[in-house]
Scaffold this motif. Structure first.
Motif, mmCIF file in Angstrom:
data_model
loop_
_atom_site.group_PDB
_atom_site.id
_atom_site.type_symbol
_atom_site.label_atom_id
_atom_site.label_comp_id
_atom_site.label_asym_id
_atom_site.label_seq_id
_atom_site.Cartn_x
_atom_site.Cartn_y
_atom_site.Cartn_z
ATOM 1 N N LEU A 137 -12.071 58.968 47.042
ATOM 2 C CA LEU A 137 -12.218 58.056 45.912
ATOM 3 C C LEU A 137 -12.238 56.636 46.455
ATOM 4 O O LEU A 137 -11.352 56.251 47.232
ATOM 5 N N MET A 166 -12.216 64.907 48.618
ATOM 6 C CA MET A 166 -12.878 63.843 47.873
ATOM 7 C C MET A 166 -12.316 62.483 48.284
ATOM 8 O O MET A 166 -11.108 62.262 48.246
ATOM 9 N N TYR A 205 -17.322 58.099 44.455
ATOM 10 C CA TYR A 205 -16.699 59.089 45.337
ATOM 11 C C TYR A 205 -17.754 59.740 46.214
ATOM 12 O O TYR A 205 -18.951 59.744 45.899
#
Length: 215
Positions: A154, A152, A66
């Motif tokens: 991912l 974030m 990430y």
């Protein structure tokens, strides 16, 4: 016969020790962290670099990692639109570029040109790798999670390129320490120190000094 320590005696030992602590407000103090150069862009005209310390591994199989990025950053929209980026590990020789790319915007500068870095093709994605980096981790975004100041990304690791000069020809071991990698800790950059042990060394049985020969 040695007496076993009771809970009371162990508690006394702990209370006899002096631990001076202060309570701080919640904050990001998980240091040190890798300071990486994230490269992005679907075509040469929009290639950009972003310095990221909020990064890490989240899964072994499938390999996933990430990065967390502020939505106002220039690279944010590029990564969101293309769904791709490269995590380029940094070294002592890349320290200045790592810092500079974190305080200057791709809206105003061609960061590859300004820092004299070389964009090279990735194997599996459109975003370029940084030629001077010893490890280039090609990533494809699987999910974007809004968290607050940062979102974030991912991502699944789809390919990894490494500097072949860091591979020991005798053993085939990849010796990243030879590249002199750097880390980020509370506003400062540091090079790594001496090796303290290898994975599992704390439980490994010592070999006997004089092993008995079989008859």
């Amino acid at each position: 016969m040695e007496k076993k320590r009771t809970f009371v005696s162990m508690e006394k030992e702990l209370t006899d020790k002096t631990f001076q602590k202060e309570s701080w407000k919640p904050g990001t103090l998980i240091y040190p962290l890798p300071a990486v150069l994230v490269s992005c862009g679907g075509c040469e005209q929009e290639y950009n670099l972003l310095t990221v310390a909020w990064t890490g591994t989240i899964c072994t199989s499938p390999a996933m990692c990430y990065i967390s990025v502020r939505p106002e950053r220039h690279s944010y929209e590029i990564i969101r639109r293309t769904g791709e980026f490269v995590i380029n590990l940094t070294t002592r020789s890349l320290a200045r570029a790592t810092d500079w790319c974190g305080v200057r915007s791709g809206r105003d500068f061609d960061k590859f040109r300004e820092m004299g870095l070389t964009p090279l093709p990735s194997e599996r994605i459109s975003a370029p790798i940084v030629g001077e980096s010893p490890v280039n981790i090609e990533c494809r975004v699987k999910q974007i999670i809004p968290l607050g100041t940062h979102d974030m990304f991912l991502a699944e690791v789809v390919n990894v390129q490494v500097d072949s000069s860091l591979i020991d020809p005798a053993t085939g071991k990849f010796c990243l320490e030879r590249a002199d990698p750097i880390v980020y800790s509370h506003g400062e950059y540091f090079s790594l120190g001496e090796a303290l042990g290898h994975f599992g060394w704390s439980v490994r049985r010592a070999r006997p000094k004089n092993p008995k020969k079989r008859k």
